[in-house]
Design an enzyme around this catalytic site. Structure first.
Site, short mmCIF file in Angstrom:
data_model
loop_
_atom_site.label_atom_id
_atom_site.label_comp_id
_atom_site.label_asym_id
_atom_site.label_seq_id
_atom_site.Cartn_x
_atom_site.Cartn_y
_atom_site.Cartn_z
N ASP A 31 0.84 -1.20 0.00
CA ASP A 31 0.00 0.00 0.00
C ASP A 31 0.88 1.26 0.00
O ASP A 31 1.64 1.48 0.96
CB ASP A 31 -0.88 -0.04 1.26
CG ASP A 31 -2.06 0.92 1.17
OD1 ASP A 31 -2.09 1.75 0.25
OD2 ASP A 31 -2.95 0.83 2.03
N ASP A 32 0.78 2.06 -1.03
CA ASP A 32 1.54 3.33 -1.13
C ASP A 32 3.06 3.13 -1.08
O ASP A 32 3.79 4.03 -0.67
CB ASP A 32 1.17 4.31 0.00
CG ASP A 32 -0.25 4.85 -0.11
OD1 ASP A 32 -0.96 4.49 -1.07
OD2 ASP A 32 -0.63 5.64 0.76
N CYS B 40 -5.78 4.22 -3.94
CA CYS B 40 -6.12 2.86 -3.48
C CYS B 40 -7.36 2.20 -4.09
O CYS B 40 -7.26 1.13 -4.67
CB CYS B 40 -6.33 2.85 -1.98
SG CYS B 40 -4.91 3.39 -1.05
N ARG C 202 -7.39 -1.04 -6.76
CA ARG C 202 -7.78 -2.40 -6.37
C ARG C 202 -8.93 -2.92 -7.23
O ARG C 202 -9.01 -4.11 -7.53
CB ARG C 202 -8.16 -2.41 -4.88
CG ARG C 202 -6.90 -2.30 -4.02
CD ARG C 202 -7.12 -1.59 -2.71
NE ARG C 202 -5.87 -0.97 -2.28
CZ ARG C 202 -4.98 -1.55 -1.47
NH1 ARG C 202 -5.22 -2.73 -0.97
NH2 ARG C 202 -3.85 -0.93 -1.16
N LYS D 254 -6.35 -5.29 3.56
CA LYS D 254 -7.19 -4.13 3.26
C LYS D 254 -8.00 -4.28 1.98
O LYS D 254 -7.45 -4.49 0.91
CB LYS D 254 -6.29 -2.89 3.16
CG LYS D 254 -6.99 -1.65 2.64
CD LYS D 254 -6.09 -0.45 2.71
CE LYS D 254 -6.26 0.44 1.50
NZ LYS D 254 -5.39 1.61 1.53
N HIS E 242 -11.00 -2.01 0.79
CA HIS E 242 -11.15 -0.67 0.20
C HIS E 242 -11.99 -0.61 -1.08
O HIS E 242 -11.73 0.20 -1.98
CB HIS E 242 -9.78 -0.01 -0.03
CG HIS E 242 -9.80 1.44 0.38
ND1 HIS E 242 -8.71 2.27 0.33
CD2 HIS E 242 -10.83 2.19 0.85
CE1 HIS E 242 -9.06 3.47 0.75
NE2 HIS E 242 -10.34 3.44 1.08
N SER F 220 -8.47 2.08 4.48
CA SER F 220 -7.15 2.42 5.04
C SER F 220 -7.26 2.70 6.54
O SER F 220 -8.27 3.25 7.00
CB SER F 220 -6.59 3.68 4.36
OG SER F 220 -6.63 3.50 2.97
N HIS G 137 1.24 2.48 4.21
CA HIS G 137 0.31 3.62 4.24
C HIS G 137 0.50 4.33 5.58
O HIS G 137 0.77 3.67 6.59
CB HIS G 137 -1.12 3.08 4.11
CG HIS G 137 -2.14 4.11 3.74
ND1 HIS G 137 -2.51 5.13 4.58
CD2 HIS G 137 -2.87 4.27 2.61
CE1 HIS G 137 -3.43 5.88 3.99
NE2 HIS G 137 -3.67 5.39 2.78
N ASP H 167 -0.08 -0.84 -4.75
CA ASP H 167 -1.31 -0.33 -5.37
C ASP H 167 -1.12 0.94 -6.19
O ASP H 167 -1.82 1.18 -7.17
CB ASP H 167 -2.42 -0.14 -4.32
CG ASP H 167 -2.08 0.89 -3.25
OD1 ASP H 167 -0.89 1.23 -3.09
OD2 ASP H 167 -3.02 1.35 -2.57
N ASN H 168 -0.17 1.79 -5.74
CA ASN H 168 0.09 3.06 -6.46
C ASN H 168 1.41 3.61 -5.96
O ASN H 168 2.06 2.99 -5.09
CB ASN H 168 -1.05 4.07 -6.24
CG ASN H 168 -1.51 4.20 -4.81
OD1 ASN H 168 -2.61 3.80 -4.46
ND2 ASN H 168 -0.65 4.72 -3.94
N LYS I 174 1.82 9.45 -5.41
CA LYS I 174 0.45 8.95 -5.29
C LYS I 174 -0.56 10.05 -5.66
O LYS I 174 -0.36 11.21 -5.32
CB LYS I 174 0.22 8.53 -3.83
CG LYS I 174 -1.19 8.13 -3.50
CD LYS I 174 -1.33 7.84 -2.01
CE LYS I 174 -2.76 7.45 -1.67
NZ LYS I 174 -2.94 7.09 -0.26
#
Ligand SMILES: *[C@@H]1O[C@H](CO)[C@@H](O)[C@H](O)[C@H]1NC(C)=O
Ligand SMILES: *[C@@H]1O[C@H](CO)[C@@H](O)[C@H](O)[C@H]1NC(C)=O
Length: 510
Positions: free
Chosen positions: A57-58, A97, A101, A161, A163, A186, A259, A311-312, A332
């Site tokens: 994540d991130d 996010c 996803r 997660k 989301h 998140s 994150h 994810d990004n 991001k």
């Protein structure tokens, strides 16, 4: 064998008719029948590989040992990178996010499933992901990867997660997963105590971040100190149970690292030279290594494909708590490469170790590639934006894609065709400035200039030709685009997850 089977069958029939049946022929007949069915049944496992997705994540492109970070140590993920093939030009389907996803699980651009907000000015443009008070979700009409695999006999589980919405039966159990242990959004969209996220400030209207097992909240707020260990244990039990049941499996582990707010359990806290960010990365890396080792030990690796990505891009506006996009520009939330370019590793049967693929790839391709490897046909009633990697993985061919379209919400911001990327609109990820249109678009040769530092002179004829090609591709893409109904524009404070209203949504044990 088919031929032999039929031959002996007639041979046997012939002798029967002649009343000369011998026990020897009966034996031969049964033997070939046995071999025939044995071979048929042995073919099944090779058509039904297992799949594991590890999703960070991130975490930025530059945050790993294998991508050159000097003080973040990720030995287990580096090992995966060495065991498999790396994708150096892999894009996410969106720079934040929720839509990212949605793209991963459906193989479709998130604009199609409605995972965008129709607002593009501050502050409402910040509602680009699901919040505790969102009433929308990934629509049930979307077909997810676990849903298709489950229909074909797979056990499916998710840890971590989600989301993609929580209201109105939209948690993972209602989108194709048999099992889910994790958080619905998140962990900064709540107030876990001890992580600088107070539960009761005037601006803070979120309930504490809940932890779910299936559809049930089992803890609120979630205990982040033990979360990763519990996700890891559950992932291993799931693999064990699926293999005991003799079923192929799909496991999706969506880590909350890294994150903000950053966290790490006591075993990792203070251990990394990169501070808390590095501690969090080490904890995730250790979990990836533990699950991977379990696959090795239990002999399942030879029939399992493992994909790792983030994810990004990194949330660099978080300062020291944000990650690094390496040599890419932006972060991001943006359609500069730093927001969209993500690390990618695929390990699996016949996938080359130390392999490198530099073709334009997308996380949406995982949907198509995994279904292809499982021998399951793609849905034909809707556009799918992913393409299969099997050509490039097994036949030294290419990924069949010339152009890639980069969206922020429902706005097509940029397009990449071959080496060139044209920015039609740019906007900073987390600021108050509105989108800025560019005519002519800003053009880069991303292969020569991956940092997007040297815009090309679009008055030169050669670049006018390239812009013309990209324009045509964009025009064709947009003329066939049907946007889904926005799922991120509707809110209701009453839908925030709450285990016990009378007790301010706080439930143990912790
Ligand atoms: C719940 O989801 C279904 C399916 O998308 C939808 O038709 C229905 O209107 C939703 N209900 C509410 C109360 O939002
Ligand atoms: C799988 O689970 C069974 C039953 O819980 C246990 O006995 C076995 O040791 C586990 N296998 C592995 C390889 O962990």
């Amino acid at each position: 064998l088919n031929f032999l089977f039929i031959f002996f069958y007639f041979f046997y029939l012939f002798f029967c008719l002649c009343e000369l049946m011998s026990s020897f022929l009966l034996f031969l007949y049964s033997f070939f029948l046995f071999v025939y069915f044995e071979v048929v049944s042995l073919q099944i496992p090779s058509n039904t590989p297992n799949f594991v997705i590890f999703f960070a994540d991130d975490v930025g492109y530059g945050d790993f040992g294998f991508t050159g970070h000097p003080t973040i140590l990720t030995p287990n993920i580096d090992y995966l990178a060495a065991q498999g093939t790396r994708f150096t030009q892999l894009y996410t389907s969106a720079p934040v996010c929720s839509p990212s996803r949605a793209g991963l699980l459906t193989g479709r651009l998130p604009i199609r499933s409605g995972i965008y907000t129709s607002h593009n000015s501050y502050p409402y443009d910040q509602f680009r992901v699901f919040y505790p008070f969102s009433t929308g979700s990934l629509p049930p009409s979307e077909i997810t990867l676990p849903q298709l695999l489950k229909e074909h006999g797979y056990s499916t589980a998710m840890m971590g997660k989600w989301h993609l919405g929580h209201y109105n039966n939209s948690l993972p159990l209602h989108r194709g997963f048999d099992e889910w242990f994790g958080i619905p959004y998140s962990h900064d969209e709540g107030c876990p105590p001890g992580y600088q996220m107070p539960c009761e400030t005037s601006q803070h209207i979120y309930t504490p971040t809940p932890l779910y097992d299936g559809d049930t909240i089992i803890q609120q707020p979630v205990n982040l100190d033990t979360l990763i260990q519990r996700m890891t244990d559950r992932a291993i039990s799931f693999i064990n149970e699926s293999s005991l049941d003799g079923k192929p499996f799909f496991l999706y582990v969506a880590y909350p690292e890294a994150h903000v707010p950053l966290f790490a359990s006591s075993a990792f806290l203070g251990q990394s030279l990169r501070g808390l960010y590095g501690d969090a990365m080490s904890e995730m890396d250790n979990s990836v290594g533990t699950i991977y080792s379990y696959l090795v030990q239990s002999g399942l690796l030879s029939s399992t494909y493992v994909f790792f990505s983030s994810d990004n891009g990194p949330w660099t506006s978080m300062g020291i708590d944000g990650g690094s996009a390496g040599l890419f520009r932006g972060q991001k939330g943006e359609t500069w490469e730093g927001g969209m370019r993500v690390p990618g590793i695929l390990v699996g049967p016949s996938v080359s170790p130390f392999g490198i693929v530099t073709d334009i790839a997308s996380q949406m391709d995982v949907f198509v590639t995994f279904l292809d490897l499982a021998g399951i046909s793609l849905p034909t009633d809707r556009p799918i934006d992913g393409v299969s990697w099997t050509n490039v993985l097994f036949q030294s061919g290419r990924i069949p894609r010339h152009c890639y379209f980069l969206y922020r919400d429902s706005l097509l911001m940029a397009a990449r065709c071959g080496a060139y990327k044209a920015h039609y609109i740019t906007q900073c990820g987390y600021c108050e400035n509105p989108p800025v249109s560019h005519s002519p678009p800003i053009l880069y040769n991303i292969q020569v200039d991956p940092s997007e530092s040297f815009p090309l002179n679009t008055t030169e004829p050669q670049y006018q030709t390239i812009l013309h090609i990209i324009d045509e591709a964009v025009h064709e893409h947009q003329s066939g685009m049907e946007a889904g109904i926005s799922q991120l524009d509707s809110y209701d404070l009453k839908v925030e997850p709450c285990c016990d209203l009378a007790d301010r949504c706080v439930c143990g044990p912790w």
